[in-house]
Design a protein around this motif. Structure first.
Motif, PDB file in Angstrom:
ATOM      1  N   ILE A 177     -51.475  79.479 -26.024  1.00  0.00           N
ATOM      2  CA  ILE A 177     -51.628  80.631 -25.134  1.00  0.00           C
ATOM      3  C   ILE A 177     -51.480  80.204 -23.677  1.00  0.00           C
ATOM      4  O   ILE A 177     -50.853  80.895 -22.868  1.00  0.00           O
ATOM      5  N   LEU A 178     -52.044  79.052 -23.326  1.00  0.00           N
ATOM      6  CA  LEU A 178     -51.911  78.545 -21.955  1.00  0.00           C
ATOM      7  C   LEU A 178     -50.446  78.277 -21.613  1.00  0.00           C
ATOM      8  O   LEU A 178     -49.997  78.540 -20.491  1.00  0.00           O
ATOM      9  N   VAL A 179     -49.706  77.725 -22.561  1.00  0.00           N
ATOM     10  CA  VAL A 179     -48.277  77.464 -22.328  1.00  0.00           C
ATOM     11  C   VAL A 179     -47.525  78.767 -22.083  1.00  0.00           C
ATOM     12  O   VAL A 179     -46.749  78.894 -21.125  1.00  0.00           O
ATOM     13  N   ILE A 180     -47.744  79.771 -22.941  1.00  0.00           N
ATOM     14  CA  ILE A 180     -47.072  81.068 -22.797  1.00  0.00           C
ATOM     15  C   ILE A 180     -47.448  81.719 -21.470  1.00  0.00           C
ATOM     16  O   ILE A 180     -46.595  82.261 -20.760  1.00  0.00           O
ATOM     17  N   LEU A 181     -48.724  81.640 -21.122  1.00  0.00           N
ATOM     18  CA  LEU A 181     -49.186  82.226 -19.861  1.00  0.00           C
ATOM     19  C   LEU A 181     -48.533  81.530 -18.672  1.00  0.00           C
ATOM     20  O   LEU A 181     -48.090  82.170 -17.711  1.00  0.00           O
ATOM     21  N   GLY A 182     -48.451  80.200 -18.727  1.00  0.00           N
ATOM     22  CA  GLY A 182     -47.822  79.451 -17.648  1.00  0.00           C
ATOM     23  C   GLY A 182     -46.352  79.810 -17.482  1.00  0.00           C
ATOM     24  O   GLY A 182     -45.866  79.995 -16.366  1.00  0.00           O
ATOM     25  N   LEU A 183     -45.632  79.920 -18.591  1.00  0.00           N
ATOM     26  CA  LEU A 183     -44.218  80.293 -18.531  1.00  0.00           C
ATOM     27  C   LEU A 183     -44.045  81.703 -17.974  1.00  0.00           C
ATOM     28  O   LEU A 183     -43.120  81.961 -17.193  1.00  0.00           O
ATOM     29  N   GLY A 229     -42.688  84.612 -10.936  1.00  0.00           N
ATOM     30  CA  GLY A 229     -42.590  84.068  -9.585  1.00  0.00           C
ATOM     31  C   GLY A 229     -41.178  83.745  -9.143  1.00  0.00           C
ATOM     32  O   GLY A 229     -40.957  83.397  -7.980  1.00  0.00           O
ATOM     33  N   LEU A 230     -40.199  83.885 -10.034  1.00  0.00           N
ATOM     34  CA  LEU A 230     -38.820  83.535  -9.673  1.00  0.00           C
ATOM     35  C   LEU A 230     -38.267  84.427  -8.574  1.00  0.00           C
ATOM     36  O   LEU A 230     -37.474  83.984  -7.741  1.00  0.00           O
ATOM     37  N   ARG A 235     -32.096  84.549 -16.425  1.00  0.00           N
ATOM     38  CA  ARG A 235     -31.542  84.290 -17.750  1.00  0.00           C
ATOM     39  C   ARG A 235     -31.661  82.811 -18.114  1.00  0.00           C
ATOM     40  O   ARG A 235     -31.999  82.465 -19.248  1.00  0.00           O
ATOM     41  N   ARG A 236     -31.404  81.941 -17.164  1.00  0.00           N
ATOM     42  CA  ARG A 236     -31.521  80.505 -17.444  1.00  0.00           C
ATOM     43  C   ARG A 236     -32.970  80.128 -17.737  1.00  0.00           C
ATOM     44  O   ARG A 236     -33.250  79.300 -18.598  1.00  0.00           O
ATOM     45  N   PHE A 237     -33.907  80.751 -17.011  1.00  0.00           N
ATOM     46  CA  PHE A 237     -35.307  80.461 -17.271  1.00  0.00           C
ATOM     47  C   PHE A 237     -35.721  80.977 -18.638  1.00  0.00           C
ATOM     48  O   PHE A 237     -36.510  80.344 -19.333  1.00  0.00           O
ATOM     49  N   GLN A 238     -35.190  82.133 -19.041  1.00  0.00           N
ATOM     50  CA  GLN A 238     -35.503  82.653 -20.371  1.00  0.00           C
ATOM     51  C   GLN A 238     -35.008  81.709 -21.465  1.00  0.00           C
ATOM     52  O   GLN A 238     -35.693  81.483 -22.455  1.00  0.00           O
ATOM     53  N   VAL A 239     -33.815  81.158 -21.262  1.00  0.00           N
ATOM     54  CA  VAL A 239     -33.309  80.171 -22.217  1.00  0.00           C
ATOM     55  C   VAL A 239     -34.229  78.963 -22.265  1.00  0.00           C
ATOM     56  O   VAL A 239     -34.588  78.462 -23.340  1.00  0.00           O
ATOM     57  N   PHE A 240     -34.647  78.478 -21.083  1.00  0.00           N
ATOM     58  CA  PHE A 240     -35.573  77.349 -21.029  1.00  0.00           C
ATOM     59  C   PHE A 240     -36.883  77.678 -21.741  1.00  0.00           C
ATOM     60  O   PHE A 240     -37.384  76.875 -22.544  1.00  0.00           O
ATOM     61  N   ALA A 241     -37.434  78.859 -21.447  1.00  0.00           N
ATOM     62  CA  ALA A 241     -38.736  79.222 -22.027  1.00  0.00           C
ATOM     63  C   ALA A 241     -38.660  79.315 -23.544  1.00  0.00           C
ATOM     64  O   ALA A 241     -39.556  78.837 -24.250  1.00  0.00           O
ATOM     65  N   ILE A 242     -37.582  79.904 -24.053  1.00  0.00           N
ATOM     66  CA  ILE A 242     -37.437  80.038 -25.508  1.00  0.00           C
ATOM     67  C   ILE A 242     -37.328  78.672 -26.161  1.00  0.00           C
ATOM     68  O   ILE A 242     -37.999  78.371 -27.165  1.00  0.00           O
ATOM     69  N   LEU A 243     -36.482  77.807 -25.590  1.00  0.00           N
ATOM     70  CA  LEU A 243     -36.281  76.483 -26.189  1.00  0.00           C
ATOM     71  C   LEU A 243     -37.525  75.613 -26.038  1.00  0.00           C
ATOM     72  O   LEU A 243     -37.897  74.873 -26.956  1.00  0.00           O
ATOM     73  N   PHE A 244     -38.184  75.676 -24.893  1.00  0.00           N
ATOM     74  CA  PHE A 244     -39.398  74.884 -24.689  1.00  0.00           C
ATOM     75  C   PHE A 244     -40.488  75.330 -25.655  1.00  0.00           C
ATOM     76  O   PHE A 244     -41.193  74.502 -26.250  1.00  0.00           O
ATOM     77  N   THR A 245     -40.618  76.653 -25.831  1.00  0.00           N
ATOM     78  CA  THR A 245     -41.629  77.179 -26.764  1.00  0.00           C
ATOM     79  C   THR A 245     -41.298  76.778 -28.192  1.00  0.00           C
ATOM     80  O   THR A 245     -42.191  76.390 -28.962  1.00  0.00           O
TER      81      THR A 245
END
Length: 874
Positions: free
Chosen positions: A74-80, A86-87, A102-112
């Protein structure tokens, strides 16, 4: 707070190295392929693999301690989420924000996703089975969309995932089941993995060798299913428009997409009638055969280049671009005429230029205001067209009337009996074909088919009739299919299989096979790519509607005196693009004639008076272009004008100084203002009404320039080969290996650094102890189960002649007795480490020191030694 470990250090390191690292490598392989199908990913597979690896690594470390899954996740999702919100504070411009988001969304999906994978490998015993199944399924899905035209390509796509699936399950169980996590664990695991690698290589190699024939047949016969909803001849851009792929291979899928791309008015009718005479629209050619890849490619250095390929989106409205050299290079003057065409794009890319062969002129035009919601861009074109290139001459259909009509063309072309006197360089280029045994089967088939034909056109017809022929059961010998594999321009191996065995393909197969056979007969030929034109309208004569499934490939053959002529040998191409289920729509009304188009930069806007000043660099007045050596300011009346930005009407007040654009006027006052012969641009502008009435202004968005370059450059990245992938993986593995080998020395230098920068009355004795014992451990003098004092007194000092025992007395006094060190003891601690390490280096052989410090596993073992609690001072 002292958080206890849930996972031993050795086990964590083993999972990082033997489970997560291979998972990241296989994921990189999959991402390379996935990037080819989803433009939003922008061909950044390596960065995306790093995102995934970061999530896996961090999660594995976090969950090696006794953290619960849900709170940490949950902390990870909240941080992302906070970062995503904030972008907007750091990006200016709607386009910038869109692409960064869009690039951040790709990062967030792959990181998660990586986080979940890392958690599963750390906490769940059978997680490896799920991951193996998921990645193997993903690989199969990629193969279904990829160019599996040879056994090599099939094995390249499938083998890594198959080996990974077996490997990951085997290795995860070995790590879980071996309970002794001491240094014996590494030796045990290494032996098992080496044995597994040898056995897997032998078994896989044997199976592939024994089943190569069956695999070859299955690969060539079935192929991939393609990409749903995309047309094989088309490439969808990031802005959702389509263009014909400018690649050496036409890739994608040939599913029956009925999406309307554009409509066109072709001003070509049968003489003396109102009967439309349709023409195929050409975008580019494949002319050069690459012997290395065995495929046809585009080539800008072709002899007598007759391809006009402007970018209409970069030409100001109503300005023109023309290249008359393509007319000369078409090498055909017989039975030629000029044809005008207007193209109105709905979702066709504004950068795409299409025209009947040979196009030589383009002029971007406006769209009548009532149709701007449907059509986004438009241009006029002119073509130097052969009267023998009517689509009715080209259609490969069984209609008796059309066949009778086509005979007139063939009779004219039978005047050409050979190619004597044609430029040798031209003939060599357009008839080139490798002469090795692999291509001999094509040549033999071509000569057999055309044995009784004596003129070039009769040989072409013999090949066409061969594709239309039937077997002894009355079934067609060759069949049209949407799915013989991923639709592209097939390579030689696939075309040979198509000709000799499979007999199933779509337009690119028939065009490629025909090209091979014609060139083997010495007939100059090339593949044209564009759109098949079909007249379906009874009401709007000369208007044609083009859907995605009309993207097409066909053959062009050179006839001396007549130039390049279209031929279509695709079986059933009449069913390939027609009929579309929906009726053609109402064509756009042509806008009123523009008497003035001025291109320049806005200097001033007065919203009260509704005027605008523009520094003009060039104008088009009464269809004549005037380039101004010195920019001239034109004061414009904007009372009735509409300002457009990206096809959207905007208020005049939003126009600012520095905006670039084109102002257009249809005013009657300018219509009556006739330019004088020889009159210069500045002199003409002085006669304009003041202020000059304007009807439309089209602004260019400056923020589109920079952000747009990056996606386009990424989209044009070269195809990733197995060699490139291997070198990339080898480079990453080499860097990781180098870091692992350097890690022991880095740790020692860290301990020494902390020792040198600590105060004698503080932690200097602790860091001296850590540095000394770590150095001894790495050189092979292990402490084992001994206490630190026993280790110093009974092992180190007798072997090296050092005074580690004395230092240990001071260190243990500081640690356990909680007594401050006196001045003498502080001086002793400060001068201990450097002489100790010097003595140890002199006493311990170089080989032990060198190879010991190249062993990261031994380094890890230092940190899992028994604690030295309850140690007594000697």
């Amino acid at each position: 707070m002292n958080i206890q470990r849930a996972t031993p250090v050795n086990e964590l390191l083993a999972r990082l190295i033997f489970l997560l690292l291979p998972t990241a490598a296989v994921s990189y392989f999959l991402l390379i392929n996935i990037n080819q199908y989803y433009s939003i990913l922008q061909n950044q597979a390596f960065q995306q693999a790093l995102y995934l690896a970061a999530g896996m690594g961090i999660a594995a470390v976090i969950y090696s301690f006794r953290f619960r899954f849900l709170p940490a996740f949950i902390l990870v999702i909240l941080g992302l989420y906070i970062l995503y919100k904030g972008l907007d504070q750091y990006e200016s411009g709607e386009f910038d924000a869109f692409f960064v988001a869009r690039r951040f969304q790709v990062f967030a999906i792959l990181f998660t996703a990586g986080w979940l994978v890392g958690w599963g490998f750390t906490r769940l015993r059978y997680w490896s089975i799920f991951i193996a199944a998921a990645l193997l399924s993903s690989c199969i899905a990629v193969i279904a969309k990829a160019n599996t035209d040879t056994v090599y390509n099939f094995l390249r796509s499938f083998t890594p995932a198959l080996l990974y699936a077996i490997y990951i399950i085997f290795t995860a169980e070995q790590i879980y089941n071996y309970k002794d996590k001491s240094q014996k664990f590494w030796w045990f695991l290494s032996r098992r993995l080496v044995f597994f690698g040898i056995l897997a290589a032998l078994l896989l190699g044997g199976v592939m060798y024994l089943m190569q024939g069956q695999i070859k047949e299955a690969v060539a016969n079935s192929g991939g299913g393609g990409k749903e909803g995309k047309n094989g001849m088309l490439h969808q851009r990031a802005d959702s428009t389509f263009d014909l792929k400018d690649y050496s291979r036409l890739s994608g899928s040939l599913s029956r997409n009925k999406q309307l791309l554009f409509c066109a008015h072709i001003n070509n009718f049968f003489p003396g009638t109102e009967i439309p005479n349709p023409l195929y629209l050409t975008a580019f050619y494949f002319t050069k055969f690459d012997t290395l890849t065995e495929t046809f490619e585009r080539d800008s250095s072709i002899p007598y280049n007759d391809l006009f390929e402007p970018d209409p989106s970069k030409i100001p409205l109503f300005y023109t671009q023309m290249d008359s050299s393509v007319i000369r290079n078409s090498l055909g003057a017989k039975l030629r005429t000029t044809v005008d065409i207007e193209v109105y794009s709905k979702v066709l890319s504004p950068t795409t230029y299409l025209a009947p062969n040979v196009g030589y002129f383009v002029q971007p035009i406006t769209i009548e205001k009532d149709y701007r919601d449907e059509f986004k861009s438009a241009f006029r074109a002119k073509s130097y067209v052969s009267l023998l290139n009517s689509a009715y001459f080209v259609y490969n259909v069984p209609n008796p009337e059309i066949k009778k009509f086509q005979e007139k063309r063939f009779e004219v072309l039978r005047q050409v009996v050979d190619y004597k006197g044609i430029d040798a360089k031209f003939m060599k280029y357009y008839t080139f074909m490798p002469g090795n045994d692999k291509f001999k089967t094509i040549s033999d088939l071509a000569h057999k088919i055309t044995d009784s034909a004596h003129t070039p056109v009769d040989k072409i017809l013999a090949i066409r009739n061969y594709f239309l022929s039937k077997d002894e059961n009355g079934d067609r010998l060759y069949k049209y299919t949407d799915n013989p594999g991923i639709p592209d321009l097939p390579n030689a191996s696939k075309l040979i299989y198509f000709l000799n065995e499979n007999h199933k393909g779509y337009c690119a197969y028939f065009a490629g096979a025909t090209l091979f056979m014609l060139r083997s007969l010495g007939i100059p030929s090339r593949i044209a790519v564009g759109f098949l034109t079909e007249d379906r309208s009874d009401k709007n004569k000369g208007w044609y509607w083009y859907y995605a499934n009309q993207a097409h490939a066909w053959i062009q053959v050179y006839f001396p005196g007549f130039g390049w002529l279209d031929f279509d040998t695709t079986v059933g191409n009449d069913n390939e693009s027609r009929p579309t289920p929906q009726p053609d729509g109402t064509p756009p009304m042509q806008p009123p004639k523009a008497w003035l188009a001025a291109d320049g930069i806005v200097e001033n806007v007065d919203t009260l008076k509704k005027t605008m000043s523009m520094m003009v660099k060039q104008i088009v007045f009464h269809d004549k272009e005037y380039k101004l050596s010195t920019p001239v300011t034109i004061n414009m009346d904007m009372k009735v004008a509409t300002v457009y930005k990206d096809s959207i009407a905007i208020p005049l007040k939003t126009v600012v100084k520095g905006d670039e654009g084109t102002a257009v006027s249809y005013a009657e006052a300018l219509k009556k203002l006739e330019p004088s012969a020889g009159e210069s641009g500045p002199a003409l502008i002085k006669r304009f009404p003041a202020p000059t009435p304007m009807d439309e202004v089209y602004l260019k968005r400056k923020e589109l320039v920079k952000p747009k370059e990056k996606p386009q450059l990424a989209a044009q990245a070269k195809e990733v080969s197995l060699k490139n992938i291997a070198w990339t993986i080898a480079g990453i593995a080499g860097a990781i290996l180098l870091l692992l080998l350097m890690l022991p020395e880095i740790i020692l230098q860290y301990f020494v650094f902390r020792y040198n920068n600590s105060k004698p009355e503080g932690d200097k004795s602790y860091w001296g102890y850590r540095a000394a014992t770590y150095y001894l451990h790495m050189t092979g003098m292990f402490r084992g189960a001994s206490t630190p004092m026993q280790y110093a007194r009974e092992v180190v000092d007798p072997a090296l002649g050092t005074s580690l025992t004395g230092f240990m007395n001071v260190y243990l006094k500081k640690k356990y007795a909680k007594q401050n060190l006196n001045v003498a003891e502080q001086q002793y601690v400060s001068g201990f480490l450097k002489p100790f390490l010097r003595t140890a280096r002199n006493k311990i052989k170089f080989g032990k020191r060198f190879f010991g410090f190249l062993n990261p596993v031994r380094s890890a073992g230092f940190f899992v030694m028994p604690e030295d609690d309850n140690e007594s001072i000697a």
